[in-house]
Every structure is written in C-alpha cells, then in structure tokens.
Design an enzyme around this catalytic site. Structure first.
Site, PDB file in Angstrom:
ATOM      1  N   GLY A  47       0.839  -1.199   0.000  1.00  0.00           N
ATOM      2  CA  GLY A  47       0.000   0.000   0.000  1.00  0.00           C
ATOM      3  C   GLY A  47       0.871   1.244   0.000  1.00  0.00           C
ATOM      4  O   GLY A  47       2.028   1.209   0.439  1.00  0.00           O
ATOM      5  N   GLN A  52       3.115   9.957   1.075  1.00  0.00           N
ATOM      6  CA  GLN A  52       4.456   9.349   1.060  1.00  0.00           C
ATOM      7  C   GLN A  52       5.272   9.735  -0.174  1.00  0.00           C
ATOM      8  O   GLN A  52       6.480   9.557  -0.196  1.00  0.00           O
ATOM      9  CB  GLN A  52       4.350   7.824   1.134  1.00  0.00           C
ATOM     10  CG  GLN A  52       3.814   7.315   2.462  1.00  0.00           C
ATOM     11  CD  GLN A  52       3.644   5.808   2.434  1.00  0.00           C
ATOM     12  OE1 GLN A  52       2.606   5.319   2.024  1.00  0.00           O
ATOM     13  NE2 GLN A  52       4.657   5.077   2.849  1.00  0.00           N
ATOM     14  N   CYS A  94       6.361  -0.357   6.541  1.00  0.00           N
ATOM     15  CA  CYS A  94       5.982   0.881   5.860  1.00  0.00           C
ATOM     16  C   CYS A  94       7.110   1.290   4.929  1.00  0.00           C
ATOM     17  O   CYS A  94       8.277   1.306   5.343  1.00  0.00           O
ATOM     18  CB  CYS A  94       5.735   1.974   6.896  1.00  0.00           C
ATOM     19  SG  CYS A  94       5.246   3.536   6.157  1.00  0.00           S
ATOM     20  N   LEU A  95       6.777   1.644   3.695  1.00  0.00           N
ATOM     21  CA  LEU A  95       7.821   2.011   2.730  1.00  0.00           C
ATOM     22  C   LEU A  95       8.557   3.284   3.155  1.00  0.00           C
ATOM     23  O   LEU A  95       9.673   3.523   2.710  1.00  0.00           O
ATOM     24  CB  LEU A  95       7.215   2.197   1.331  1.00  0.00           C
ATOM     25  CG  LEU A  95       6.685   0.904   0.678  1.00  0.00           C
ATOM     26  CD1 LEU A  95       6.010   1.229  -0.651  1.00  0.00           C
ATOM     27  CD2 LEU A  95       7.803  -0.115   0.472  1.00  0.00           C
ATOM     28  N   HIS A 136      -3.833   1.870   8.214  1.00  0.00           N
ATOM     29  CA  HIS A 136      -2.438   2.322   8.143  1.00  0.00           C
ATOM     30  C   HIS A 136      -2.317   3.458   7.106  1.00  0.00           C
ATOM     31  O   HIS A 136      -1.690   4.483   7.360  1.00  0.00           O
ATOM     32  CB  HIS A 136      -1.554   1.121   7.772  1.00  0.00           C
ATOM     33  CG  HIS A 136      -0.114   1.435   7.516  1.00  0.00           C
ATOM     34  ND1 HIS A 136       0.906   0.877   8.259  1.00  0.00           N
ATOM     35  CD2 HIS A 136       0.501   2.222   6.587  1.00  0.00           C
ATOM     36  CE1 HIS A 136       2.066   1.317   7.800  1.00  0.00           C
ATOM     37  NE2 HIS A 136       1.854   2.133   6.787  1.00  0.00           N
ATOM     38  N   GLU A 137      -2.943   3.262   5.939  1.00  0.00           N
ATOM     39  CA  GLU A 137      -2.812   4.261   4.865  1.00  0.00           C
ATOM     40  C   GLU A 137      -3.569   5.549   5.207  1.00  0.00           C
ATOM     41  O   GLU A 137      -3.100   6.647   4.907  1.00  0.00           O
ATOM     42  CB  GLU A 137      -3.303   3.694   3.533  1.00  0.00           C
ATOM     43  CG  GLU A 137      -2.568   2.438   3.046  1.00  0.00           C
ATOM     44  CD  GLU A 137      -1.061   2.582   3.005  1.00  0.00           C
ATOM     45  OE1 GLU A 137      -0.545   3.706   2.855  1.00  0.00           O
ATOM     46  OE2 GLU A 137      -0.369   1.542   3.132  1.00  0.00           O
ATOM     47  N   HIS A 140      -1.544   7.746   7.270  1.00  0.00           N
ATOM     48  CA  HIS A 140      -0.595   8.570   6.497  1.00  0.00           C
ATOM     49  C   HIS A 140      -1.250   9.880   6.060  1.00  0.00           C
ATOM     50  O   HIS A 140      -0.629  10.941   6.105  1.00  0.00           O
ATOM     51  CB  HIS A 140      -0.140   7.833   5.234  1.00  0.00           C
ATOM     52  CG  HIS A 140       0.997   6.885   5.451  1.00  0.00           C
ATOM     53  ND1 HIS A 140       2.212   7.284   5.944  1.00  0.00           N
ATOM     54  CD2 HIS A 140       1.106   5.548   5.230  1.00  0.00           C
ATOM     55  CE1 HIS A 140       3.025   6.226   6.027  1.00  0.00           C
ATOM     56  NE2 HIS A 140       2.377   5.160   5.599  1.00  0.00           N
TER      57      HIS A 140
HETATM   58 NI    NI Z   1       3.083   3.204   5.445  1.00  0.00          NI
END
Ligand code: NI
Length: 168
Positions: A47, A52, A94-95, A136-137, A140
């Site tokens: 995701g 991000q 998480c990226l 989670h997204e 962000h």
């Molecule tokens: Ni993330």
C-alpha cells in the site's frame, strides 16, 4: 508510461502534513494513481498513500493479492470502527520506514467509505488484511505513522538509524 516517484523517509517532516480532500477527478489524478501504483510495485509494498510521495491529497493505492495483479485505488477514504469489533494484531511495515516492522493492534471491523478514480462512491465492511492496511494508509493522510504506536525510545532509535542511513 508510469513514473517511479521518490518515497519520503521518516523523519521527513512532509510525512506529517494532513492531506486535503480530492475534489477534481481528472487526468492528473489518474496519472498520479498510476505513478503511485508503479512506485509501490517497484518498492514491493502492499500500500502507498499520496503523502508518502509528497502529494498531500487523500489518495491511496493498494494491492493485497499474492500475484500482485489486483491494483486498487481509494480516493477520500474514511472509516468508522464498528461496535462489535475486536483487536487484530498484524506485523506491519511501511515504505517510509525501511527495515522497521512492528506488531500493531487495530480494530478488525470497520465501515469503509471511499470514492473510486471516477468519483463514484463506495461503502464496504472489509475483512482481513484490507481492514488494517487501509487504517495504516489513512493514518498517512492524517500525518500519522506506525512509529507513533511504539514507545518513544523505540521511535528515537528508528529515527537515528534512518537519519544515518538516508542522510542526503
Ligand atoms: Ni506506510
């Protein structure tokens, strides 16, 4: 051709910006979603939120399939936690926080609303991984990160390590 975008790394302050609601469903939104999906696949993530990649609008892409061939796009996603929920523990990554994994508890029953890339509205009560992944997204989009769920000590350790590894 979709472009690979640069992913912001914690503790970049731009990850703390609150994203704005999408109101124009035009070609540039479609292009950004395509670029974000490409970026997510290249980074082997499941995701990615627009925040991000330094675009502060309420746009999330995701692919939870094993074969990586079910791209999903959520515009203006929001949820409310349902009364009869339990807590679901899942080891998240998480990226924007490379190398950091942590088991996080989140409600397992939500009512999710979003718009698709054309602006059409959808409502669902998702099950399994989608339930925690979308939370989670959406975090962000609110400027919130996984590290906010762990102790200050652990968060400082991750911050120092990433500052060292990713200092430009
Ligand atoms: Ni993330």
């Amino acid at each position: 051709m979709a472009k690979k975008l640069k992913i912001l790394i914690f503790p970049d302050p731009r990850l703390r910006k609150v994203a704005e609601k999408v109101s124009k469903f035009d070609k540039s939104l479609q292009n950004l979603a395509d670029d974000m999906l490409h970026t997510m696949y290249e980074a082997k993530g499941i995701g990615l939120a627009a925040t991000q990649v330094d675009h502060h609008i309420r746009l999330v892409v995701m692919d939870l399939s094993e074969d990586r061939n079910e791209p999903r796009v959520f515009v203006n996603p929001s949820y409310k936690v349902l009364k009869n929920h339990n807590l679901f523990e899942f080891e998240e990554g998480c990226l924007s926080i490379p190398g950091f994994n942590e088991t996080i508890s989140r409600p397992d029953k939500i009512e999710l609303k979003w718009q698709d890339i054309n602006g059409k509205e959808h409502t669902d009560e998702p099950e399994g991984l989608l339930t925690v992944c979308i939370q989670h997204e959406i975090d962000h989009l609110e400027g919130k990160l996984m590290v906010d769920y762990v102790s200050a000590l652990k968060r400082d350790r991750v911050r120092s390590k990433l500052l060292k590894d990713y200092r430009r």
